[in-house]
Motif scaffolding. Structure first.
Motif, PDB file in Angstrom:
ATOM      1  N   GLU A 130       0.783  -1.168  -0.107  1.00 16.78           N
ATOM      2  CA  GLU A 130      -0.111   0.326  -0.075  1.00 16.78           C
ATOM      3  C   GLU A 130       0.973   0.967   0.055  1.00 16.78           C
ATOM      4  O   GLU A 130       0.333   2.158   0.840  1.00 16.78           O
ATOM      5  N   PRO A 131       2.179   1.146  -0.509  1.00 13.21           N
ATOM      6  CA  PRO A 131       2.359   2.661  -0.895  1.00 13.21           C
ATOM      7  C   PRO A 131       1.694   3.867  -1.035  1.00 13.21           C
ATOM      8  O   PRO A 131       1.597   3.040  -2.802  1.00 13.21           O
ATOM      9  N   SER A 132       1.944   4.983  -1.405  1.00 14.18           N
ATOM     10  CA  SER A 132       1.584   6.043  -1.573  1.00 14.18           C
ATOM     11  C   SER A 132       2.392   6.404  -2.772  1.00 14.18           C
ATOM     12  O   SER A 132       4.155   5.584  -3.139  1.00 14.18           O
ATOM     13  N   PHE A 133       2.210   7.053  -4.024  1.00 16.58           N
ATOM     14  CA  PHE A 133       2.927   7.065  -5.444  1.00 16.58           C
ATOM     15  C   PHE A 133       4.361   7.836  -4.403  1.00 16.58           C
ATOM     16  O   PHE A 133       5.494   7.416  -5.260  1.00 16.58           O
ATOM     17  N   GLU A 134       4.501   8.598  -3.398  1.00 16.91           N
ATOM     18  CA  GLU A 134       5.254   9.502  -3.655  1.00 16.91           C
ATOM     19  C   GLU A 134       6.129   8.739  -2.740  1.00 16.91           C
ATOM     20  O   GLU A 134       7.567   8.801  -2.399  1.00 16.91           O
ATOM     21  N   ILE A 135       5.973   7.770  -1.851  1.00 19.49           N
ATOM     22  CA  ILE A 135       6.467   7.041  -0.924  1.00 19.49           C
ATOM     23  C   ILE A 135       7.453   5.438  -1.614  1.00 19.49           C
ATOM     24  O   ILE A 135       9.012   5.445  -1.338  1.00 19.49           O
ATOM     25  N   LYS A 136       6.125   5.540  -3.145  1.00 20.40           N
ATOM     26  CA  LYS A 136       7.411   4.292  -4.078  1.00 20.40           C
ATOM     27  C   LYS A 136       8.589   4.619  -4.872  1.00 20.40           C
ATOM     28  O   LYS A 136       9.604   4.317  -4.227  1.00 20.40           O
ATOM     29  N   GLU A 137       8.481   6.110  -4.771  1.00 22.75           N
ATOM     30  CA  GLU A 137       9.512   7.050  -5.111  1.00 22.75           C
ATOM     31  C   GLU A 137      10.404   6.566  -4.630  1.00 22.75           C
ATOM     32  O   GLU A 137      11.405   7.040  -5.240  1.00 22.75           O
ATOM     33  N   SER A 138      10.563   7.322  -3.470  1.00 20.05           N
ATOM     34  CA  SER A 138      11.321   7.218  -2.714  1.00 20.05           C
ATOM     35  C   SER A 138      12.100   5.957  -2.457  1.00 20.05           C
ATOM     36  O   SER A 138      13.174   6.013  -2.331  1.00 20.05           O
ATOM     37  N   PHE A 139      11.273   5.746  -2.757  1.00 19.08           N
ATOM     38  CA  PHE A 139      12.214   3.889  -3.237  1.00 19.08           C
ATOM     39  C   PHE A 139      13.093   3.243  -3.953  1.00 19.08           C
ATOM     40  O   PHE A 139      14.217   2.730  -4.140  1.00 19.08           O
ATOM     41  N   SER A 140      12.797   4.377  -4.612  1.00 18.74           N
ATOM     42  CA  SER A 140      13.730   4.258  -6.447  1.00 18.74           C
ATOM     43  C   SER A 140      14.574   4.342  -6.497  1.00 18.74           C
ATOM     44  O   SER A 140      15.314   3.693  -7.309  1.00 18.74           O
ATOM     45  N   LYS A 141      15.285   5.286  -4.652  1.00 18.58           N
ATOM     46  CA  LYS A 141      16.912   5.362  -4.974  1.00 18.58           C
ATOM     47  C   LYS A 141      17.679   4.396  -4.490  1.00 18.58           C
ATOM     48  O   LYS A 141      18.778   4.009  -4.431  1.00 18.58           O
ATOM     49  N   LEU A 142      16.592   3.058  -4.028  1.00 20.77           N
ATOM     50  CA  LEU A 142      17.535   1.804  -3.717  1.00 20.77           C
ATOM     51  C   LEU A 142      17.564   0.679  -4.869  1.00 20.77           C
ATOM     52  O   LEU A 142      16.068   0.985  -5.378  1.00 20.77           O
ATOM     53  N   HIS A 143      18.095   0.130  -4.954  1.00 25.62           N
ATOM     54  CA  HIS A 143      17.944  -0.591  -6.386  1.00 25.62           C
ATOM     55  C   HIS A 143      18.245  -2.401  -5.972  1.00 25.62           C
ATOM     56  O   HIS A 143      18.962  -2.329  -5.352  1.00 25.62           O
ATOM     57  N   SER A 144      17.410  -3.053  -6.460  1.00 26.70           N
ATOM     58  CA  SER A 144      17.472  -4.372  -5.732  1.00 26.70           C
ATOM     59  C   SER A 144      18.270  -5.072  -6.565  1.00 26.70           C
ATOM     60  O   SER A 144      19.216  -4.358  -7.770  1.00 26.70           O
ATOM     61  N   SER A 145      19.069  -6.200  -6.067  1.00 26.40           N
ATOM     62  CA  SER A 145      20.433  -6.128  -6.263  1.00 26.40           C
ATOM     63  C   SER A 145      20.558  -7.871  -5.843  1.00 26.40           C
ATOM     64  O   SER A 145      19.110  -8.290  -4.962  1.00 26.40           O
TER      65      SER A 145
END
Ligand code: ADP
Length: 485
Positions: free
Chosen positions: A337-352
């Motif tokens: 249930e992340p909001s658009f903004e919260i989801k965006e803030s996680f985009s600086k982390l990349h799955s690895s």
């Protein structure tokens, strides 16, 4: 004694977080202790066909020239009858993709509350002595009883209202009640939204009309009487303090049971030898790493299993993940249930190969994560009770939590705590800051790598703790009895 729960969630049919788990666990245990319990929930799309449902009632209702056909289905789940309410009219109210977050949520849940009471008054369900309501979505039942179902109201012995989270209160324009034939001028002043008499507040109405109110942990009950956590209702709650009681939630230890959990790669006895638990957890970790394409290694594995909303400290989760990766650990985030903004803030982390992020609600995967992980991090800004720390401990996973609400009542720091050493079960930090995250992550990794005995003690004390629904259910039963006798 007979209790009917009216709720917006009940696992496994409808679950977005802890409320679903609690309604399921509490009703099942209450039933096992010989007190009959029924549950009424809406029929969401996500309910699916968990078990076979039987149509038990159909009736019509009309409001403001809108005609409804209500259908009620029944299913027995672990001996608890669960009734799901479906309605057909010009608009679809319940059968949508999400449980909450729709523009017309207050209207949907007011309708559901009304329909549930209409169903109870048709005598197609065992007649309840007590109605048990949960959070704002069903909080208006008490008011509807008074205004729209006076006969049913007279026959009931009482109403219990449990507050699982005070953040969401159900704020509506008074005109909204005209739809249900309640004139705005008849709305009692005590229902008024703080500072805005044109609106009413469902949670205030629920507190006003309930005989007893329950809050899901002792610390949260204290906290909500302060301006920091009271969400504007602190004075109202203080005024009604005589109705309130804290009952710490539990978990259903049969459902959350590593010994027979169907989602695990390797099951294990939580009361078995600690080395056997460690061995089985390692097997689960290895399997999960492969399954999620993470590097296969002995690195410490930290998990976050949460609704990814402000309450859960998403910025702190990001900081913790960055720090974990920097220190050579692995991390898994299941954040729904992340909001658009919260989801965006996680985009600086990349799955690895060291990080897996999933924004979906993943029940099965969450079980495997609890079993495979070394630690769970819960940096909540506030936490009424929290279940994930209890579930984690049941699976031998060490909780690392912020000192707030129910987290304070269940997790005790292995070094810095006043409780006896044999119940210290995790790591605790006080302030919701980035520095705190760096500090606690460094501390956790150091203990994991260098102080094996201390880590084992935390695991063992968590595994031995009793977080079952046994005690909470006894407390609820005494509360019901205090109303009925
Ligand atoms: P809340 O009620 O605030 O969401 P709790 O800690 O009380 O938090 O309960 C959370 C429940 O929901 C737990 O059973 C947890 O495992 C589950 N959960 C939360 N997020 C997810 C997710 N993304 N995937 C699977 N299960 C989740």
């Amino acid at each position: 004694m007979k209790i009917t729960h009216i709720s917006s969630e009940c696992a496994p049919f409808a679950k977005s977080g802890g409320l679903g788990d609690v309604v399921y666990g509490l009703t099942r245990m209450t039933n096992q202790k010989g007190i009959e319990c029924d549950v009424i929930i809406p029929n969401y799309k996500s309910n699916g066909d968990k078990t076979t449902k039987q149509l038990v009632d159909t009736f019509n209702l009309s409001f403001d020239r809108e005609d409804f056909t209500i259908q009620v289905f029944k299913t027995n789940f672990h001996d608890v009858p669960v009734y799901t309410i479906d309605s057909t009219c010009s608009r679809n109210l319940f059968s949508r993709n999400a449980i909450y977050g729709e523009e017309d949520d207050t209207h949907r849940f007011l309708c559901f509350s009304y329909f549930a009471l209409a169903f109870i008054s048709r005598n197609k369900i065992r007649f309840p002595n007590i109605l048990h309501l949960h959070d704002w979505p069903t909080g208006f039942c008490g008011a509807f009883l008074k205004f729209s179902f006076p006969d049913l109201h007279k026959k009931l012995l009482g109403i219990v209202f449990t507050i699982h989270n005070l953040k969401h209160q159900g704020i509506c324009k008074k005109e909204q009640l005209a739809y249900f034939n309640i004139q705005p001028e008849n709305v009692p002043l005590s229902y008024n939204q703080i500072d805005n008499p044109n609106y009413f507040n469902i949670t205030k109405a629920a507190i006003e009309e309930a005989d007893r109110c329950v809050v899901v942990s002792p610390t949260y009950l204290k906290e909500i009487q302060t301006s920091i956590f009271g969400e504007g209702l602190e004075h109202f709650i203080k005024e009604k303090n005589y109705k309130f009681k804290a009952i710490l939630n539990g978990i259903d230890i049969d459902y959350w049971n590593p010994e027979k959990d169907p989602y695990l790669h390797r099951t294990y006895r939580s009361h078995g030898l600690i080395d056997e638990v460690i061995e089985a957890k390692y097997r689960n970790k290895h399997y999960l790493q492969k399954h999620l394409k993470l590097e296969s290694s002995h690195k410490p594995l930290f998990i976050f299993i949460t609704r990814l909303v402000e309450q859960k400290g998403p910025h702190l989760i990001i900081e913790a993940i960055k720090h974990l990766l920097k220190q050579g650990a692995q991390a898994i985030l299941l954040g729904s249930e992340p909001s658009f903004e919260i989801k965006e803030s996680f985009s600086k982390l990349h799955s690895s190969q060291s990080l897996y992020i999933d924004f979906r609600f993943q029940e099965g995967l969450s079980h495997l994560c609890y079993a495979a992980a070394d630690a769970i991090i819960i940096p909540s800004i506030y936490e009424p009770c929290g279940l994930t720390q209890m579930i984690a401990m049941r699976y031998g996973t060490v909780p690392i939590v912020r000192q707030t609400g129910g987290l304070s009542d269940t997790v005790f720091d292995i070094e810095h705590s006043n409780v006896p050493k044999n119940i210290r079960n995790g790591l605790v930090f006080e302030f919701p800051t980035l520095d705190s995250m760096d500090y606690i992550v460094t501390r956790a990794i150091k203990i994991f790598n260098e102080e094996h005995d201390t880590w084992k003690i935390m695991m063992k004390n968590g595994l031995l703790a009793d977080f079952s629904f046994d005690k909470p259910t006894d407390a609820y039963i005494s509360l019901y009895q205090s109303i009925t006798f």
